[in-house]
Scaffold this active site. Structure first.
Site, PDB file in Angstrom:
ATOM      1  N   GLU A  65       0.833  -1.196   0.000  1.00  0.00           N
ATOM      2  CA  GLU A  65       0.000   0.000   0.000  1.00  0.00           C
ATOM      3  C   GLU A  65       0.874   1.254   0.000  1.00  0.00           C
ATOM      4  O   GLU A  65       1.976   1.267   0.512  1.00  0.00           O
ATOM      5  CB  GLU A  65      -0.983   0.016   1.174  1.00  0.00           C
ATOM      6  N   GLY A 114      -5.693  -2.680  -3.816  1.00  0.00           N
ATOM      7  CA  GLY A 114      -6.586  -2.701  -2.670  1.00  0.00           C
ATOM      8  C   GLY A 114      -7.670  -1.662  -2.710  1.00  0.00           C
ATOM      9  O   GLY A 114      -8.763  -1.874  -2.188  1.00  0.00           O
ATOM     10  N   ASP A 115      -7.382  -0.509  -3.318  1.00  0.00           N
ATOM     11  CA  ASP A 115      -8.364   0.571  -3.362  1.00  0.00           C
ATOM     12  C   ASP A 115      -9.060   0.546  -4.718  1.00  0.00           C
ATOM     13  O   ASP A 115      -8.898   1.436  -5.543  1.00  0.00           O
ATOM     14  CB  ASP A 115      -7.689   1.918  -3.106  1.00  0.00           C
TER      15      ASP A 115
END
Length: 391
Positions: free
Chosen positions: A273, A347-348
């Protein structure tokens, strides 16, 4: 040769290193070795205890069954190493020697009916003929990749009723790529922009916070792009870019996040991330290398507090190359993993009202494990993958 049956259950117990090559057996009680009398090779030759001397008549091996015949799978190997699989996915084969369940689900366009595709035999390879029969005369998509670990960590496509997603999200086509493994036909999960899969596993065994974790996947060096982000691993339950260390996923593609990359990839990197890391900092790791073969093994392991490792190799032959084995980047200790599982996107991504996945990549098999696997375990998993016969 196999140990003769005259060494019965009443004889002393024997210990030996891991099988695969001929090695001496040693009796813990006496410190001596079973010895073939006169180095004979005929039926009925006596076996006696003798001082260990390393000669060929004192070496024994246990035949290892081929993949798919009840032998160990990658998740058996991880379990034996003390790092059990908490999620195991494949459209190609069972990842446990005894697994006899479903691998994935397909849905056909003609009537929206679904069918689970299983294995041909326990511990074996996918029943591609079942998919071909079900999808004959129409088209099919892969709606879910089932978890073989028994923890229920099935991956559903983002955009499904199970994982609502953006209007641009859709399941991958089921017949984009066929291959052979174990000498039989199988299909890959062939992800194009718009396709991705997800599961919230933080209550079903997926490591969270700074807990140690490992993961591997078999992918392809011939179907890649620079879109964000072809990942497999631990991701946010929120599907937002929450913080440094909120992800711990393998990334494979040609995206060069911080610049300075050598060549054009594709590379095995870590999506932690707020960046794809080729090593322990934002500077390009000079030990990185491209993996352009048709089938690629990619590995990531992270102890959650101080170090992580990246490895890659040809999934058809040979061993692994260690790309990084050292400290976590600044700001990533301790890790803040949330315990979701993502496949095919960052992830986003892909929330209702949000954007869709931009990456391309191929997924054949992979697993997430609890704990930090040893190098010996990594090597054994790679050996198992190359023995699976990807073609």
């Amino acid at each position: 040769m196999a140990l003769l049956t005259m060494l019965s259950a009443t004889a002393p117990t024997w210990s030996a290193p891991t099988p695969a090559v001929a090695l001496p057996l040693v009796s813990p009680a006496s410190g001596r070795c079973p010895d073939v009398n006169g180095a004979g090779t005929t039926n009925g030759t006596a076996v006696v205890l003798w001082t260990c001397n390393g000669q060929s008549n004192q070496k024994w091996s246990k035949p290892i069954p081929p993949p798919g015949s009840g032998g160990s799978g990658p998740c058996d190997i991880y379990s034996e190493g003390g790092t059990p699989c908490v999620a195991a996915h494949s459209t190609v084969r069972a990842l446990y020697g005894s697994y006899n369940g479903t691998l994935y689900q397909v849905r056909r366009s003609s009537d929206n009916a679904t069918r689970d595709i299983g294995v041909l035999a326990p511990g074996g390879f996918a029943n591609a003929a079942a998919q071909d029969s079900f999808c004959a005369g129409t088209s099919c998509v892969i709606t879910a990749v089932h978890d073989q670990s028994g923890r229920g960590n099935d991956l559903w496509y983002q955009g499904s009723a199970q994982v609502p997603g953006s209007s641009q999200s859709s399941p991958a086509k089921a017949t984009s790529e066929s291959l052979t493994a174990g000498g039989t036909k199988a299909y890959s999960l062939y992800i194009n922009p718009g396709n991705s899969y997800w599961r919230d596993g933080h209550l079903t065994g997926v490591p969270t916070g700074a807990a140690p974790e490992g993961a591997y996947m078999v992918t392809s060096g011939t179907h890649v792009n620079s879109g964000c982000c072809f990942d497999y691993g631990n991701s946010e339950t929120t599907r937002k870019a929450d913080a440094a260390g909120a992800m711990d996923a393998i990334n494979f593609g040609t995206q060069c996040w911080f610049g300075g990359c050598a060549g054009s990839g594709p590379w095995v990197q870590a999506d932690l991330e707020w960046g794809l890391y080729s090593g322990g900092s934002q500077s390009w790791n000079t030990n990185q290398r491209a993996f352009t073969s048709k089938f690629v093994t990619a590995m990531l392991k992270n102890n959650g507090t101080s170090r992580f490792a990246l490895k890659g190799g040809n999934a058809q032959s040979g061993g692994l190359t260690t790309l990084w084995n050292g400290g976590l980047p600044s700001g990533y200790s301790p890790m803040k993993k949330q315990g979701a599982i993502v496949l095919g996107s960052g992830g986003d991504c892909c929330k209702p009202g949000g954007g869709a996945n931009l990456s391309a990549g191929t997924f054949y098999e992979g697993a997430i494990v609890s704990g930090y696997p040893s190098d010996a375990t990594d090597n054994a998993v790679q050996a198992n993958v190359t023995a699976a016969g990807y073609r």
